[in-house]
Motif scaffolding. Structure first.
Motif, PDB file in Angstrom:
ATOM      1  N   MET A 210      43.798  43.551  49.471  1.00 52.26           N
ATOM      2  CA  MET A 210      43.291  43.587  47.906  1.00 52.26           C
ATOM      3  C   MET A 210      42.458  44.805  47.545  1.00 52.26           C
ATOM      4  SD  MET A 210      42.777  40.156  47.284  1.00 52.26           S
ATOM      5  CE  MET A 210      41.213  39.732  46.625  1.00 52.26           C
ATOM      6  N   PRO A 211      42.884  45.136  46.275  1.00 50.42           N
ATOM      7  CA  PRO A 211      42.382  46.402  45.691  1.00 50.42           C
ATOM      8  C   PRO A 211      40.582  46.131  45.474  1.00 50.42           C
ATOM      9  CG  PRO A 211      42.912  44.548  44.064  1.00 50.42           C
ATOM     10  CD  PRO A 211      43.338  44.185  45.271  1.00 50.42           C
ATOM     11  N   LYS A 212      40.193  47.468  45.656  1.00 50.06           N
ATOM     12  CA  LYS A 212      38.657  47.590  45.930  1.00 50.06           C
ATOM     13  C   LYS A 212      38.087  46.882  44.862  1.00 50.06           C
ATOM     14  CE  LYS A 212      34.971  50.874  46.728  1.00 50.06           C
ATOM     15  NZ  LYS A 212      34.725  51.306  45.309  1.00 50.06           N
ATOM     16  N   ASP A 213      38.339  47.008  43.371  1.00 49.26           N
ATOM     17  CA  ASP A 213      37.683  46.213  42.411  1.00 49.26           C
ATOM     18  C   ASP A 213      38.418  44.992  42.234  1.00 49.26           C
ATOM     19  OD1 ASP A 213      37.697  49.273  40.624  1.00 49.26           O
ATOM     20  OD2 ASP A 213      35.998  48.431  42.036  1.00 49.26           O
ATOM     21  N   ASN A 214      38.055  44.128  43.087  1.00 50.10           N
ATOM     22  CA  ASN A 214      38.687  42.831  42.884  1.00 50.10           C
ATOM     23  C   ASN A 214      37.962  41.976  42.271  1.00 50.10           C
ATOM     24  OD1 ASN A 214      37.299  41.437  44.932  1.00 50.10           O
ATOM     25  ND2 ASN A 214      38.463  42.614  46.321  1.00 50.10           N
ATOM     26  N   ALA A 215      38.356  40.729  42.208  1.00 53.13           N
ATOM     27  CA  ALA A 215      37.821  39.536  41.462  1.00 53.13           C
ATOM     28  C   ALA A 215      36.553  39.377  42.143  1.00 53.13           C
ATOM     29  CB  ALA A 215      38.783  38.358  41.600  1.00 53.13           C
ATOM     30  N   LEU A 216      36.340  39.538  43.410  1.00 51.12           N
ATOM     31  CA  LEU A 216      35.127  38.864  44.180  1.00 51.12           C
ATOM     32  C   LEU A 216      33.934  39.805  43.902  1.00 51.12           C
ATOM     33  CD1 LEU A 216      36.851  38.241  47.449  1.00 51.12           C
ATOM     34  CD2 LEU A 216      36.064  36.725  45.655  1.00 51.12           C
ATOM     35  N   ASN A 217      34.188  41.061  43.318  1.00 48.94           N
ATOM     36  CA  ASN A 217      33.150  42.052  43.014  1.00 48.94           C
ATOM     37  C   ASN A 217      32.733  41.736  41.666  1.00 48.94           C
ATOM     38  OD1 ASN A 217      33.212  42.907  45.607  1.00 48.94           O
ATOM     39  ND2 ASN A 217      34.767  44.664  45.001  1.00 48.94           N
ATOM     40  N   THR A 218      33.511  40.809  40.910  1.00 51.52           N
ATOM     41  CA  THR A 218      33.137  40.826  39.400  1.00 51.52           C
ATOM     42  C   THR A 218      32.296  39.616  39.189  1.00 51.52           C
ATOM     43  OG1 THR A 218      35.124  39.734  38.763  1.00 51.52           O
ATOM     44  CG2 THR A 218      35.034  41.912  38.342  1.00 51.52           C
ATOM     45  N   SER A 219      31.367  39.650  38.106  1.00 46.54           N
ATOM     46  CA  SER A 219      30.298  38.602  38.057  1.00 46.54           C
ATOM     47  C   SER A 219      31.223  37.476  37.611  1.00 46.54           C
ATOM     48  CB  SER A 219      29.258  39.154  37.130  1.00 46.54           C
ATOM     49  OG  SER A 219      29.688  39.093  35.808  1.00 46.54           O
ATOM     50  N   ALA A 220      30.165  36.235  37.686  1.00 47.27           N
ATOM     51  CA  ALA A 220      31.046  34.973  37.217  1.00 47.27           C
ATOM     52  C   ALA A 220      30.810  35.201  35.702  1.00 47.27           C
ATOM     53  CB  ALA A 220      29.868  33.617  37.639  1.00 47.27           C
ATOM     54  N   ASP A 221      29.929  35.830  35.123  1.00 44.94           N
ATOM     55  CA  ASP A 221      30.037  35.861  33.790  1.00 44.94           C
ATOM     56  C   ASP A 221      31.113  36.808  33.131  1.00 44.94           C
ATOM     57  OD1 ASP A 221      27.526  34.662  33.359  1.00 44.94           O
ATOM     58  OD2 ASP A 221      26.403  36.362  32.975  1.00 44.94           O
ATOM     59  N   THR A 222      31.604  37.646  33.774  1.00 46.39           N
ATOM     60  CA  THR A 222      32.622  38.371  33.367  1.00 46.39           C
ATOM     61  C   THR A 222      33.824  37.619  33.429  1.00 46.39           C
ATOM     62  OG1 THR A 222      31.729  40.697  33.914  1.00 46.39           O
ATOM     63  CG2 THR A 222      34.098  40.553  33.732  1.00 46.39           C
TER      64      THR A 222
ATOM     65  N   GLN B  93      41.263  42.643  37.828  1.00 40.92           N
ATOM     66  CA  GLN B  93      41.859  43.533  38.848  1.00 40.92           C
ATOM     67  C   GLN B  93      40.970  44.710  38.808  1.00 40.92           C
ATOM     68  OE1 GLN B  93      44.197  42.966  40.660  1.00 40.92           O
ATOM     69  NE2 GLN B  93      45.596  41.321  39.715  1.00 40.92           N
ATOM     70  N   SER B  94      40.308  44.996  37.950  1.00 40.49           N
ATOM     71  CA  SER B  94      39.312  46.239  37.947  1.00 40.49           C
ATOM     72  C   SER B  94      38.469  45.919  36.616  1.00 40.49           C
ATOM     73  CB  SER B  94      39.917  47.605  37.867  1.00 40.49           C
ATOM     74  OG  SER B  94      40.634  47.682  36.678  1.00 40.49           O
ATOM     75  N   GLU B  95      37.121  46.691  36.738  1.00 40.07           N
ATOM     76  CA  GLU B  95      36.064  46.515  35.783  1.00 40.07           C
ATOM     77  C   GLU B  95      35.358  47.889  35.850  1.00 40.07           C
ATOM     78  OE1 GLU B  95      33.095  43.809  36.029  1.00 40.07           O
ATOM     79  OE2 GLU B  95      32.517  43.825  34.165  1.00 40.07           O
ATOM     80  N   ASP B  96      35.487  48.479  34.598  1.00 38.68           N
ATOM     81  CA  ASP B  96      34.726  49.752  34.442  1.00 38.68           C
ATOM     82  C   ASP B  96      33.281  49.456  34.154  1.00 38.68           C
ATOM     83  OD1 ASP B  96      33.461  52.150  33.449  1.00 38.68           O
ATOM     84  OD2 ASP B  96      35.691  52.935  33.097  1.00 38.68           O
ATOM     85  N   GLU B  97      32.450  50.218  35.442  1.00 42.53           N
ATOM     86  CA  GLU B  97      31.033  49.711  35.203  1.00 42.53           C
ATOM     87  C   GLU B  97      30.424  50.357  34.224  1.00 42.53           C
ATOM     88  OE1 GLU B  97      28.849  50.638  38.694  1.00 42.53           O
ATOM     89  OE2 GLU B  97      30.264  49.522  40.063  1.00 42.53           O
TER      90      GLU B  97
END
Ligand code: FES
Ligand SMILES: [Fe+2]
Lengths: 169, 440
Positions: free
Chosen positions: A1-13, A102-106
């Protein structure tokens, strides 16, 4: 899994991105062309490569590779009273699913996400099917997400194509 | 014999009209395969399509499935895609490489063949001991009956006899000469992408459309208008001229008078050339760099001669539509009376400036890609023609009367009085008649 994966993004995003992708499909199927162009950034592109491994659309063959001007032209063509191949009625229906961020720029909130789609197209008593993968590069703006790049990898990329594609998938 | 027993092949073509059975009758279609596609030369591919030993592409001659491939010694071969054991297709992919061993391996019982088709090996050979020599010709993959190369463009003929390729091409050679001559190295290089599009119409409808100068401003009205609109919008918004692709599209609605002033040239064997039309020699930096590159090799006079060749379109009957100044070609593969596959390619000119390729690519995208805004309306018309021609009632003939009897003929070469003359269609049907009736 890529580091910035879905599990790290908020439910809102996740929800905002999904809603955006659903809206884009609805806009296409409703042929709301002004809204379609609004979805893109000024430098936005719609790209369908000829090969799933393709890394750029520049100076190589593509199935679609359109900036907002070419998209504007395509709209003018399909809405033209003498667009013969559009006269018999042309309808599409998209379903979008498997949305993965796949990724989200903080810092900016910009997102790269992949999803899968099915599309049926009806024309001249015939129904055609397309399926494939979207890869969206979305810019976060005050008015919500805008598409900087919509990459569309269709399953039947080698063809042969029965007729051509007159509007975007 | 056409399906309609009252018709005979010889009576289907008249000087100014042809019978609808030419397009709609499956029996006539079968005879076309035998008498036209298996007797003439058919374009198979470009030698640069298979640059390395083991490389192959598959394609068609009529309904025969063929392979073009390169052997270890560098030779290019055209083979039937058929295993001599029990008949399986050997290459089931559109293209690929036969691997380290440079052998085709049949997926059924693993007979292995060199790239020239000769049988190299097979499992449990002993089963043939004392029964048949494995060198027997019936155990090899068969090559096309004839194969020839004109400036890198490979053709095959499934007939042992007939004119050689150059004689047969005749005036159609300009298609390949004009592409190659524009390269400072005299060679074209194919871009390894084939757009394949199926037309629900007879193969002749496609060829007839290519040099039909009456249709563009009508069929492509919507696209031409939209492109011209966008040229203005682009200029207003950016202050710059729109990219050249818009001009390619806007040109489709040139007024009738412009088309009227051009001419088409009909050559023996049904080949046709459309002269004029595209002023692809503007004074922009790309064209000037191209001129300089050609001048460095040939001197100014020859450079001028090469770039003044103003051939827009060449039909190599029955298999190709070529646009040499933009380095595109479309190969015609008839699959049924009402179904045609087109294989669409474009080329780079070796040694030419990159900007010259950008023109070719822009045309390939706008006119020939599966998203084309141009051919959408053509394909729609082709299908409408086919559906109409398949009707039993409503009339039996197709009219080819425009300017009939007015186009001067010199030494078997016809030059139309106007670009709109139905000369190309009549010339192709004259060749059709010859092929189909054996010249009787
Ligand atoms: S059919 Fe090819 S090896 Fe048997
Ligand atoms: Fe056309």
């Amino acid at each position: 899994m890529p580091k910035d994966n879905a599990l790290n993004t908020s439910a809102d995003t996740q929800r905002a991105v999904e809603q955006f992708l659903y809206q884009q499909a609805e806009i296409l199927d409703d042929r709301r062309w002004d809204d379609w162009l609004e979805l893109f950034t000024a430098d936005g592109k719609y790209w369908m490569p000829v090969d799933p491994e393709q890394v750029t659309g520049e100076r190589v063959p593509n199935i679609f590779y359109e900036d907002v001007y070419l998209m504007d032209m395509r709209i003018r063509r399909v809405e033209h009273p003498y667009a013969h191949s559009q006269m018999a009625g042309h309808r599409t229906s998209h379903t979008v699913s498997n949305v993965i961020i796949q990724s989200e720029d903080e810092a900016t909130g910009d997102v790269v996400c992949t999803s899968r789609f099915h599309m049926v197209e009806y024309r001249l008593d015939d129904q055609r099917y397309f399926g494939g993968k979207y890869t969206h590069t979305l810019k976060k703006t005050e008015g919500g997400y805008r598409i900087q790049l919509q990459r569309v990898d269709i399953a039947n990329v080698e063809g042969p194509f029965d007729f051509v594609m007159q509007v975007w998938l | 014999m056409p399906k309609d027993q009252n018709l005979d092949i010889g009576s289907l073509v008249e000087p100014d009209r042809v019978h609808k059975a030419c397009y709609a009758d499956e029996e006539v279609f079968e005879q076309e395969l035998k008498n036209i596609f298996h007797k003439s030369w058919i374009y198979i591919g470009h030698e640069s399509q298979v640059p390395n030993p083991g490389d192959y592409w598959t394609t068609w001659v009529g309904k025969e499935r063929m392979i073009i491939c390169r052997a270890e010694d560098g030779q290019v071969h055209v083979l039937y895609n058929r295993c001599p054991h029990r008949g399986a297709l050997i290459c089931n992919n559109l293209h690929g490489n036969s691997g380290n061993k440079k052998s085709f391996r049949c997926p059924y019982h693993a007979w292995q063949f060199a790239m020239d088709g000769s049988l190299r090996n097979l499992p449990m050979k002993e089963g043939y001991d004392g029964i048949i020599d494995l060198k027997d010709p019936q155990l090899q993959m068969r090559p096309a009956e004839r194969q020839a190369n004109y400036r890198g463009f490979i053709f095959a003929s499934l007939s042992e006899d007939g004119p050689d390729l150059e004689t047969w091409l005749g005036g159609g050679k300009v298609a390949f000469d004009d592409i190659c001559n524009r390269s400072p190295e005299g060679e074209a290089e194919i871009v390894a992408n084939c757009f394949r599009i199926i037309q629900h119409s007879n193969w002749k409808i496609f060829l007839e459309n290519q040099l039909d100068a009456v249709h563009p401003s009508i069929t492509h009205h919507s696209t031409g208008d939209a492109a011209a609109d966008m040229q203005k919008v682009y200029k207003d918004k950016t202050g710059e001229d729109a990219p050249m692709g818009y001009q390619f599209l806007a040109d489709f609605t040139l007024p009738f008078e412009k088309w009227d002033s051009l001419s088409t040239i009909g050559h023996p064997y049904g080949h046709n050339v459309l002269a004029g039309y595209m002023g692809l020699r503007p004074r922009d930096p790309v064209t000037i760099a191209h001129e300089e590159a050609l001048t460095a090799v040939h001197g100014e006079e020859r450079m001028d001669e090469i770039l003044s060749t103003n051939v827009h379109h060449v039909l190599v009957y029955p298999c190709l539509s070529v646009q040499p100044p933009l380095q595109q070609l479309r190969a015609v593969r008839p699959l049924a009376a009402n179904k045609t596959l087109t294989e669409i390619w474009h080329f780079k000119l070796k040694g030419a400036p990159e900007g010259i390729y950008d023109r070719s690519l822009a045309y390939y995208y706008h006119v020939n890609a599966p998203s084309t805004m141009v051919n959408a309306d053509d394909l729609n018309n082709f299908r409408a023609c086919q559906d109409g021609l398949e009707l039993d009632g409503g009339g039996d003939w197709v009219s080819l009367h425009r300017n009939v009897g007015q186009d001067p003929v010199v030494d078997g070469v016809t030059t139309s009085v106007t670009g709109m003359s139905e000369q190309p269609m009549r010339n192709m049907f004259a060749a059709w008649q010859e092929y189909m009736t054996g010249g009787e």
